[in-house]
Scaffold this motif. Structure first.
Motif, PDB file in Angstrom:
ATOM      1  N   ARG A 252      -3.927  -7.800  28.683  1.00 56.76           N
ATOM      2  CA  ARG A 252      -3.069  -7.238  27.632  1.00 56.76           C
ATOM      3  C   ARG A 252      -2.939  -5.721  27.799  1.00 56.76           C
ATOM      4  O   ARG A 252      -1.863  -5.152  27.618  1.00 56.76           O
TER       5      ARG A 252
ATOM      6  N   VAL B  80      -2.470  -0.689  10.043  1.00 54.17           N
ATOM      7  CA  VAL B  80      -2.813  -1.824   9.180  1.00 54.17           C
ATOM      8  C   VAL B  80      -2.772  -3.104  10.021  1.00 54.17           C
ATOM      9  O   VAL B  80      -1.828  -3.327  10.778  1.00 54.17           O
ATOM     10  N   GLY B  81      -3.819  -3.931   9.865  1.00 51.17           N
ATOM     11  CA  GLY B  81      -3.935  -5.131  10.694  1.00 51.17           C
ATOM     12  C   GLY B  81      -4.405  -4.746  12.082  1.00 51.17           C
ATOM     13  O   GLY B  81      -3.860  -5.199  13.089  1.00 51.17           O
TER      14      GLY B  81
ATOM     15  N   VAL C 118      -7.207  -0.486   9.199  1.00 54.21           N
ATOM     16  CA  VAL C 118      -7.392  -1.415   8.079  1.00 54.21           C
ATOM     17  C   VAL C 118      -7.241  -2.846   8.566  1.00 54.21           C
ATOM     18  O   VAL C 118      -6.359  -3.146   9.371  1.00 54.21           O
ATOM     19  N   ASP C 119      -8.096  -3.714   8.072  1.00 49.29           N
ATOM     20  CA  ASP C 119      -7.890  -5.140   8.312  1.00 49.29           C
ATOM     21  C   ASP C 119      -8.440  -5.934   7.126  1.00 49.29           C
ATOM     22  O   ASP C 119      -9.344  -5.499   6.421  1.00 49.29           O
ATOM     23  N   LEU C 120      -7.851  -7.100   6.994  1.00 50.47           N
ATOM     24  CA  LEU C 120      -8.217  -8.050   5.947  1.00 50.47           C
ATOM     25  C   LEU C 120      -9.584  -8.676   6.225  1.00 50.47           C
ATOM     26  O   LEU C 120     -10.300  -9.066   5.314  1.00 50.47           O
TER      27      LEU C 120
ATOM     28  N   PHE D 249       1.312  -3.634  14.246  1.00 45.05           N
ATOM     29  CA  PHE D 249       1.582  -4.379  15.472  1.00 45.05           C
ATOM     30  C   PHE D 249       1.172  -5.834  15.299  1.00 45.05           C
ATOM     31  O   PHE D 249      -0.006  -6.136  15.040  1.00 45.05           O
TER      32      PHE D 249
ATOM     33  N   MET E  94       1.542  -7.916  12.977  1.00 45.14           N
ATOM     34  CA  MET E  94       0.832  -8.249  11.735  1.00 45.14           C
ATOM     35  C   MET E  94       1.732  -8.522  10.527  1.00 45.14           C
ATOM     36  O   MET E  94       1.327  -9.247   9.621  1.00 45.14           O
TER      37      MET E  94
ATOM     38  N   GLU F 214       2.070 -11.897   9.044  1.00 45.13           N
ATOM     39  CA  GLU F 214       0.895 -12.486   8.399  1.00 45.13           C
ATOM     40  C   GLU F 214       0.746 -12.041   6.935  1.00 45.13           C
ATOM     41  O   GLU F 214      -0.127 -12.524   6.230  1.00 45.13           O
ATOM     42  N   VAL F 215       1.569 -11.077   6.527  1.00 46.26           N
ATOM     43  CA  VAL F 215       1.435 -10.544   5.163  1.00 46.26           C
ATOM     44  C   VAL F 215       2.133 -11.475   4.177  1.00 46.26           C
ATOM     45  O   VAL F 215       3.331 -11.740   4.304  1.00 46.26           O
TER      46      VAL F 215
HETATM   47  C1  LIG Z   1      -2.339 -10.971  15.298  1.00 47.12           C
HETATM   48  S1  LIG Z   1      -3.549  -9.833  14.719  1.00 47.12           S
HETATM   49  C2  LIG Z   1      -3.024  -8.350  15.529  1.00 47.12           C
HETATM   50  C3  LIG Z   1      -4.117  -7.317  15.574  1.00 47.12           C
HETATM   51  C4  LIG Z   1      -3.730  -5.979  16.231  1.00 47.12           C
HETATM   52  N1  LIG Z   1      -2.673  -5.317  15.518  1.00 47.12           N
HETATM   53  C5  LIG Z   1      -3.339  -6.190  17.660  1.00 47.12           C
HETATM   54  O1  LIG Z   1      -2.145  -6.069  17.996  1.00 47.12           O
HETATM   55  O2  LIG Z   1      -4.246  -6.458  18.461  1.00 47.12           O
HETATM   56  C6  LIG Z   1      -3.103  -9.525  13.030  1.00 47.12           C
HETATM   57  C7  LIG Z   1      -4.202  -8.847  12.231  1.00 47.12           C
HETATM   58  O3  LIG Z   1      -3.658  -8.481  10.960  1.00 47.12           O
HETATM   59  C8  LIG Z   1      -4.625  -8.724   9.958  1.00 47.12           C
HETATM   60  N2  LIG Z   1      -3.914  -8.887   8.686  1.00 47.12           N
HETATM   61  C9  LIG Z   1      -3.109  -9.903   8.304  1.00 47.12           C
HETATM   62  N3  LIG Z   1      -2.614  -9.678   7.078  1.00 47.12           N
HETATM   63  C10 LIG Z   1      -3.116  -8.485   6.670  1.00 47.12           C
HETATM   64  C11 LIG Z   1      -2.974  -7.704   5.487  1.00 47.12           C
HETATM   65  N4  LIG Z   1      -2.206  -8.102   4.470  1.00 47.12           N
HETATM   66  N5  LIG Z   1      -3.640  -6.524   5.418  1.00 47.12           N
HETATM   67  C12 LIG Z   1      -4.418  -6.110   6.450  1.00 47.12           C
HETATM   68  N6  LIG Z   1      -4.598  -6.806   7.590  1.00 47.12           N
HETATM   69  C13 LIG Z   1      -3.946  -7.981   7.701  1.00 47.12           C
HETATM   70  C14 LIG Z   1      -5.374  -9.954  10.434  1.00 47.12           C
HETATM   71  O4  LIG Z   1      -6.652 -10.046   9.860  1.00 47.12           O
HETATM   72  C15 LIG Z   1      -5.423  -9.718  11.950  1.00 47.12           C
HETATM   73  O5  LIG Z   1      -6.585  -9.057  12.334  1.00 47.12           O
END
Ligand SMILES: C[S@@+](CC[C@H](N)C(=O)[O-])C[C@H]1O[C@@H](n2cnc3c(N)ncnc32)[C@H](O)[C@@H]1O
Length: 185
Positions: A22, A45-46, A69-71, A114, A116, A119-120
């Motif tokens: 990656r 975020v995420g 930040v992450d969930l 990125f 993410m 997923e929100v």
């Molecule tokens: C597919 S991963 C991508 C992670 C990173 N951005 C990357 O590209 O490697 C999505 C991430 O977003 C987080 N996430 C999803 N919804 C979220 C929210 N509402 N607030 C913060 N984090 C969130 C998930 O826990 C997960 O770690």
């Protein structure tokens, strides 16, 4: 609003988000080099396992700051381990968000989202909160997955962001991903 694919990437998949291949395909410094400058305050975020986080911290340097930040606490733990393993002093603040609230304070130059946004669950609340966290001349960079997120879903998210107070500044070409830069209206 379409609710396709609202599913959070599990911590068990963190390894695939932080692989060498990656890094070769999506070099963080190449992706972010024209947006992130020394001294900036960046909100990611995420952040997941921190594939981008440490590079962002190196890019902003000691006069800048990254709030990552992450969930999921498990994802933040992976970032913590990476920071420790780097053996470097990095200006990174880790924050565990709630599903419906990012929950940080600040006035950021750049917000990085990125893979993410899909997923929100509550995108309206999410973008409304981001409006209050971004500087007036700040930018948000959103990148979404090619197959996972349809064009329709991507455009719906941009519409929600527009209703919250953003406007499209640029559509960077990131084939096969979908990408947009937003600024405040
Ligand atoms: C597919 S991963 C991508 C992670 C990173 N951005 C990357 O590209 O490697 C999505 C991430 O977003 C987080 N996430 C999803 N919804 C979220 C929210 N509402 N607030 C913060 N984090 C969130 C998930 O826990 C997960 O770690």
């Amino acid at each position: 609003m379409s609710t396709e694919n609202i599913r959070v990437c599990p911590v068990e998949r963190a390894g695939s988000l932080d692989s060498r291949i990656r890094r070769w395909l999506q070099n963080p410094r190449k992706i972010l080099g024209s947006y992130i400058k020394e001294g900036m305050d960046v909100l990611e975020v995420g952040c997941g396992p921190g594939f981008f986080t440490l590079d962002i911290a190196w890019m902003v340097g000691k006069n800048g700051r990254v709030v990552a930040v992450d969930l999921q606490e498990g994802m933040l733990q992976k970032v913590r381990e990476k920071i420790k393993a780097s053996g470097t002093e990095l200006n990174i603040i880790l924050h565990k968000s709630d599903e419906d609230k990012i929950g940080v304070s600040g006035n950021f130059d750049f917000v990085f989202l990125f893979y993410m946004v899909h997923e929100v669950a509550d995108k309206e609340a999410f973008f409304r909160e981001l409006v209050s966290l971004l500087k007036d001349n700040g930018q948000i960079y959103i990148v979404e997955l090619p197959l996972h997120v349809s064009k329709k879903t991507f455009e719906e998210a941009i519409k929600i962001a527009s209703n919250a107070g953003f406007t499209v500044a640029k559509r960077p070409k990131r084939f096969p991903d979908k990408a947009v830069i937003l600024k405040k209206t």
